[in-house]
Motif scaffolding. Structure first.
Motif, PDB file in Angstrom:
ATOM      1  N   SER A  80     -17.375  17.612  17.834  1.00  0.00           N
ATOM      2  CA  SER A  80     -16.133  18.350  18.120  1.00  0.00           C
ATOM      3  C   SER A  80     -15.319  17.593  19.159  1.00  0.00           C
ATOM      4  N   LEU A  81     -14.093  17.245  18.762  1.00  0.00           N
ATOM      5  CA  LEU A  81     -13.119  16.638  19.664  1.00  0.00           C
ATOM      6  C   LEU A  81     -11.882  17.526  19.753  1.00  0.00           C
ATOM      7  N   ALA A  82     -12.070  18.820  19.536  1.00  0.00           N
ATOM      8  CA  ALA A  82     -10.950  19.759  19.540  1.00  0.00           C
ATOM      9  C   ALA A  82     -10.314  19.845  20.924  1.00  0.00           C
ATOM     10  N   SER A  83      -9.006  20.094  20.935  1.00  0.00           N
ATOM     11  CA  SER A  83      -8.258  20.350  22.178  1.00  0.00           C
ATOM     12  C   SER A  83      -8.414  19.215  23.182  1.00  0.00           C
ATOM     13  N   ASN A  84      -8.109  17.985  22.755  1.00  0.00           N
ATOM     14  CA  ASN A  84      -8.142  16.832  23.645  1.00  0.00           C
ATOM     15  C   ASN A  84      -6.796  16.133  23.754  1.00  0.00           C
ATOM     16  N   GLY A  85      -5.762  16.714  23.147  1.00  0.00           N
ATOM     17  CA  GLY A  85      -4.447  16.086  23.195  1.00  0.00           C
ATOM     18  C   GLY A  85      -4.352  14.800  22.398  1.00  0.00           C
ATOM     19  N   ASN A 108      -5.174  19.564  18.344  1.00  0.00           N
ATOM     20  CA  ASN A 108      -4.718  18.320  18.946  1.00  0.00           C
ATOM     21  C   ASN A 108      -3.265  18.081  18.546  1.00  0.00           C
ATOM     22  N   GLN A 109      -2.816  16.840  18.700  1.00  0.00           N
ATOM     23  CA  GLN A 109      -1.438  16.476  18.335  1.00  0.00           C
ATOM     24  C   GLN A 109      -1.434  15.439  17.209  1.00  0.00           C
ATOM     25  N   ILE A 110      -2.455  15.468  16.372  1.00  0.00           N
ATOM     26  CA  ILE A 110      -2.638  14.463  15.320  1.00  0.00           C
ATOM     27  C   ILE A 110      -1.592  14.649  14.221  1.00  0.00           C
ATOM     28  N   THR A 111      -0.967  13.544  13.830  1.00  0.00           N
ATOM     29  CA  THR A 111       0.067  13.600  12.795  1.00  0.00           C
ATOM     30  C   THR A 111      -0.433  13.098  11.445  1.00  0.00           C
ATOM     31  N   GLU A 112      -1.553  12.346  11.451  1.00  0.00           N
ATOM     32  CA  GLU A 112      -2.121  11.870  10.196  1.00  0.00           C
ATOM     33  C   GLU A 112      -3.630  11.714  10.351  1.00  0.00           C
ATOM     34  N   PHE A 113      -4.318  11.884   9.241  1.00  0.00           N
ATOM     35  CA  PHE A 113      -5.770  11.713   9.253  1.00  0.00           C
ATOM     36  C   PHE A 113      -6.055  10.246   8.955  1.00  0.00           C
ATOM     37  N   SER A 114      -6.353   9.473  10.006  1.00  0.00           N
ATOM     38  CA  SER A 114      -6.400   8.019   9.874  1.00  0.00           C
ATOM     39  C   SER A 114      -7.802   7.437   9.880  1.00  0.00           C
ATOM     40  N   CYS A 115      -8.828   8.225  10.192  1.00  0.00           N
ATOM     41  CA  CYS A 115     -10.168   7.641  10.295  1.00  0.00           C
ATOM     42  C   CYS A 115     -10.827   7.536   8.920  1.00  0.00           C
ATOM     43  N   ASP A 116     -11.693   6.539   8.776  1.00  0.00           N
ATOM     44  CA  ASP A 116     -12.366   6.259   7.510  1.00  0.00           C
ATOM     45  C   ASP A 116     -13.605   7.143   7.386  1.00  0.00           C
ATOM     46  N   VAL A 117     -13.650   7.954   6.311  1.00  0.00           N
ATOM     47  CA  VAL A 117     -14.818   8.821   6.071  1.00  0.00           C
ATOM     48  C   VAL A 117     -15.416   8.565   4.689  1.00  0.00           C
ATOM     49  N   ASN A 118     -14.975   7.513   4.041  1.00  0.00           N
ATOM     50  CA  ASN A 118     -15.404   7.255   2.662  1.00  0.00           C
ATOM     51  C   ASN A 118     -16.917   7.082   2.539  1.00  0.00           C
ATOM     52  N   HIS A 119     -17.552   6.604   3.594  1.00  0.00           N
ATOM     53  CA  HIS A 119     -18.991   6.334   3.569  1.00  0.00           C
ATOM     54  C   HIS A 119     -19.831   7.531   4.003  1.00  0.00           C
ATOM     55  N   LEU A 120     -19.191   8.626   4.424  1.00  0.00           N
ATOM     56  CA  LEU A 120     -19.908   9.790   4.957  1.00  0.00           C
ATOM     57  C   LEU A 120     -20.284  10.735   3.813  1.00  0.00           C
ATOM     58  N   THR A 121     -21.342  10.412   3.124  1.00  0.00           N
ATOM     59  CA  THR A 121     -21.721  11.159   1.920  1.00  0.00           C
ATOM     60  C   THR A 121     -22.231  12.564   2.225  1.00  0.00           C
ATOM     61  N   HIS A 122     -22.585  12.849   3.482  1.00  0.00           N
ATOM     62  CA  HIS A 122     -23.065  14.184   3.847  1.00  0.00           C
ATOM     63  C   HIS A 122     -21.947  15.075   4.401  1.00  0.00           C
ATOM     64  N   LEU A 123     -20.761  14.531   4.541  1.00  0.00           N
ATOM     65  CA  LEU A 123     -19.669  15.278   5.154  1.00  0.00           C
ATOM     66  C   LEU A 123     -19.303  16.498   4.311  1.00  0.00           C
ATOM     67  N   ARG A 124     -19.210  17.664   4.975  1.00  0.00           N
ATOM     68  CA  ARG A 124     -18.895  18.898   4.264  1.00  0.00           C
ATOM     69  C   ARG A 124     -17.623  19.584   4.776  1.00  0.00           C
ATOM     70  N   THR A 125     -17.318  19.487   6.047  1.00  0.00           N
ATOM     71  CA  THR A 125     -16.155  20.205   6.593  1.00  0.00           C
ATOM     72  C   THR A 125     -15.425  19.320   7.602  1.00  0.00           C
ATOM     73  N   VAL A 126     -14.099  19.280   7.462  1.00  0.00           N
ATOM     74  CA  VAL A 126     -13.231  18.631   8.445  1.00  0.00           C
ATOM     75  C   VAL A 126     -12.201  19.661   8.888  1.00  0.00           C
ATOM     76  N   ASP A 127     -12.198  19.963  10.179  1.00  0.00           N
ATOM     77  CA  ASP A 127     -11.300  20.986  10.728  1.00  0.00           C
ATOM     78  C   ASP A 127     -10.154  20.295  11.459  1.00  0.00           C
ATOM     79  N   VAL A 128      -8.949  20.342  10.857  1.00  0.00           N
ATOM     80  CA  VAL A 128      -7.758  19.751  11.486  1.00  0.00           C
ATOM     81  C   VAL A 128      -6.713  20.839  11.739  1.00  0.00           C
TER      82      VAL A 128
END
Length: 740
Positions: free
Chosen positions: A408-413, A436-456
């Motif tokens: 969790s990196l929520a509420s870090n500006g 946060n103040q994120i305008t685009e989802f820029s990080c690479d998650v293509n290799h994260l085969t277990h990823l289930r939830t992304v909260d933006v």
């Protein structure tokens, strides 16, 4: 029916009627003295007085606002009272203000409650419990006296300090006890009683502790499983933190928001700027008693007004491998800056919570030892400041946490995330970057085969590119998007809006999503929204030639800039090499030797024949200096001096360490000492390999260098060893490492 039977039935009906009216009264909830009542709700009987009898099968009774100021023997003597297992006695605020509730629990007042297992007394007016009050409740397992602010601890101890009283007690809650007076004293007697009763859960939260005997606690904690000392204020303590005794069964300690004497946590040591400080902490000597603790909360323990800034401190923790601490809460501590290199061999942390700590800077080395970590909470901090200060370092934040599943990196500006911030976290399942103040989802998650939830949620995302949402679909990721500035006023949002409308994982979790149209109005995303965007895309394209020319011009400019940048890089490299060679020529003490040659004495013949002269001569030719530039132990160590002293001396005088890595080297104690000290001094290390090596004999750091760093390799031809690359390239690479 006989007359006698009719008479008996008549009397029995009257008896039931009287019993019902007398016990339960009317369904009113009034608590006045004129209206006694009982209410049954969800199998719990709640009364504002103590009824003489209760229905058969009753297990839980709650007495609220009873007006008796003294509870004496005989109030719970009827048979049906003996069946209850839980009894609660409390009062509303208005009666507490009038001091019109129970003040005294007299002798044998609970006598008759043979099966009672849970007793909860929450009465501020209670100031006395007789020493024999609990006789007759031998099955009592949970005693909750939280909120008895006038009750003295000595009084409680007198009531339970008897081998024949509450012998099955497992849980004791003394929260807020005696808080209207001078507080409580936790001395040897208190902890001896806790030990004798084999209490498993102890809650003394929100108390004022005038005195605490640490040694008495450690010597009597064998049966404790859970300890709650949150929100306590400890005025004074004595005893030794370090007796070699375990709290064998202790699994969790909650010390959140506790206020300790300053000598326990000397905050002033960390508030000031400290640099280049090495601290070695032996956990076994200092904290052995919590060896089996799995969960420890130290949230909010530092003073709120203290801002703790740590600069360039190295901490090495010994003995952590025998501890079982898996969950660590450090939230709500004002850490501000944590420029810390923390090394904990055998660290067992699996969940670490650093939420709300006002952290502006967190060095990755502060958490890199938490190699088993699955959950980390860094929400409600200010890590946007670190992004601005050192973007590349922030990108390596979770590099060593290969077991991480929740972050969790929520509420870090944050305005964006580095592309490869999760490059090494292949087990990641949940990412929270909301608020946060994120305008685009820029990080690479293509290799994260277990990823289930992304909260933006609650960011400033307008559009997500097709490659990203294709990845989400492929991984079946649930993307939470509420509260973003989604745009549907431009053609480039068409694919994104279609995906939002049609993706099953999105529609399920983002009902009622809205976007902003050409008129700057918020509209719900529907099929009609897609049609409107399609119309925007179908509008005639104009000034194609200008656009093409612009693109070509841009490409030309980029090509020119690229060439300029390439030339600049080459010039910069040449200048740096010249600076390094000049530095070596000056012969400063720390650069007296270019290379410290580390090898096993069993490899003397190989070094003398194939390495030393070739390396030294090529370095001399490269640098233009005739002096000896390669340090070798047998040639330079002073005779008769301690080996560690000479090793330290010449390692410090050498810029780069070159190691001939063989099985003999790995097995040699002196060689391993040279390797470890080179690591400690953070010297650049170059490995030289001539034969096959048994990697299972290597330690972790040596294996890491062997597997991840390029090496100088030799091949064997006609019984001679030949380096696979030229000595000129070897020397150039070594010089590049000088003062790098």
């Amino acid at each position: 029916m006989h007359v006698q039977d009719k008479y008996f039935a008549y009397v029995f009906c009257i008896y039931l009627y009287v019993l019902f009216v007398g016990v339960f009264g009317s369904p009113s909830t009034s608590t006045t003295s004129e209206s006694k009542s009982c209410i049954i709700r969800n199998a719990v009987i709640t009364c504002n007085y103590i009824p003489a009898a209760i229905p058969v099968g009753t297990r839980t009774v709650s007495l609220i606002n009873i007006l008796e100021q003294t509870l004496s023997k005989g109030l719970f003597s009827t048979y049906n009272w003996r069946q209850i297992t839980k009894l609660e006695i409390s009062a509303s605020r208005d009666l507490l203000d009038e001091h019109n509730t129970v003040e005294v629990f007299d002798s044998l007042c609970f006598f008759g409650l043979n099966k009672l297992e849970v007793l909860r007394i929450q009465l501020e007016d209670t100031h006395t419990i007789a020493s024999d009050s609990f006789i007759g409740v031998e099955n009592l397992k949970r005693l909750d006296l939280s909120g008895c602010r006038r009750l003295n601890l000595e009084n409680v101890l007198n009531a339970i300090d008897n081998s024949n009283v509450v012998s099955n007690l497992q849980y004791l809650n003394l929260a807020f006890l005696d808080s209207y007076h001078d507080g409580i004293t936790l001395d040897e007697r208190f902890f001896k009683v806790i030990a004798d009763k084999k209490v498993r859960e102890l809650d003394i939260s929100s108390t004022q502790i005038q005195f605490l005997n640490i040694t008495a606690f450690i010597l009597n904690c064998a049966h404790l499983k859970h300890l709650n000392v949150s929100n306590v204020r400890i005025s004074e303590f004595e005893g030794d933190w370090k007796p070699q005794k375990l709290c064998t069964n202790l699994k969790s300690i909650d010390a959140s928001n506790a206020v300790f004497p300053s000598k326990v946590f000397p905050v002033e040591r960390f508030i000031e700027r400290n640099e280049n400080l090495l601290i070695i902490f032996d956990w076994m000597k200092s904290m052995l008693f919590i060896q089996n603790v799995n969960s420890l909360s130290l949230a909010g323990i530092f003073p709120k007004k203290s801002s703790i800034s740590i600069y360039n401190i190295t901490v090495y923790v010994l003995g952590a491998n025998i501890f079982k601490l898996g969950v660590l809460h450090l939230g709500n501590n004002n850490f501000n800056r944590v420029d810390l290199k923390l090394t904990i061999p055998g660290c067992t942390f699996k969940k670490v919570y650093l939420s709300g700590c006002n952290i502006h800077y967190l060095h990755p080395d502060a958490i890199s030892s938490f190699i088993l970590l699955s959950d980390i909470d860094l929400s409600r901090n200010k890590l946007n400041s670190m992004m601005a200060e050192d973007f590349n370092l922030f990108e390596k934040m979770f590099k060593n946490l290969s077991y991480l599943s929740t972050v969790s990196l929520a509420s870090n500006g944050l305005t964006r995330l580095p592309k490869y911030i999760f490059a090494y976290n292949l087990r990641l399942e949940f990412i929270d970057i909301s608020d946060n103040q994120i305008t685009e989802f820029s990080c690479d998650v293509n290799h994260l085969t277990h990823l289930r939830t992304v909260d933006v949620r609650r960011n400033r995302i307008q559009v997500i590119d097709a490659a990203t949402f294709d990845t989400f679909d492929k991984l079946n990721v649930h993307l939470l998007l509420q509260g973003n500035s989604i745009q549907c006023s431009k053609c480039n949002s068409l694919a994104f809006i279609k995906w939002l409308k049609n993706s099953a994982s999105i529609t399920t979790y983002n009902l009622g999503l809205q976007c902003e149209n050409e008129d700057s109005k918020k509209i719900f995303i529907t099929d009609n929204t897609i049609n409107e965007i399609q119309e925007i895309c179908n509008r005639p394209k104009v000034i194609i030639a200008i656009c093409c020319a612009s693109v070509l011009a841009l490409i030309s400019v980029v090509a020119i800039l690229f060439q300029i940048q390439r030339c600049q890089r080459q010039r910069k490299y040449q200048r740096e090499m010249e600076d390094r060679i000049a530095l070596i020529r000056e012969g400063a003490d720390e650069n007296k030797f270019v290379v410290f040659l580390s090898y096993s004495s069993n490899d003397d013949d190989f070094v003398n024949k194939y390495v030393f002269n070739q390396l030294n001569e090529n370095l001399q030719q490269k640098i233009g200096k005739d002096s000896n530039l390669v340090c070798e132990g047998d040639k330079h160590f002073q005779i008769g001096r301690p080996i560690p002293e000479q090793m330290s001396k010449f390692l410090r005088k050498s810029s780069v360490v070159v190691i001939l890595l063989t099985d003999h080297y790995i097995q040699s104690v002196h060689c391993r000492n040279e390797f470890d000290y080179a690591i400690l001094l953070e010297k650049p290390i170059v490995l030289m390999v001539k034969d096959e090596i048994d990697t299972e004999m290597m330690n972790g750091q040596m294996l890491d260098l062997y597997e991840h760093r390029t090496r100088i390799l030799f091949t064997k031809e006609n019984d001679n060893y030949i380096p696979k690359t030229s000595w000129e390239n070897v020397c150039a690479s070594i010089i590049e490492l000088v003062n790098n």
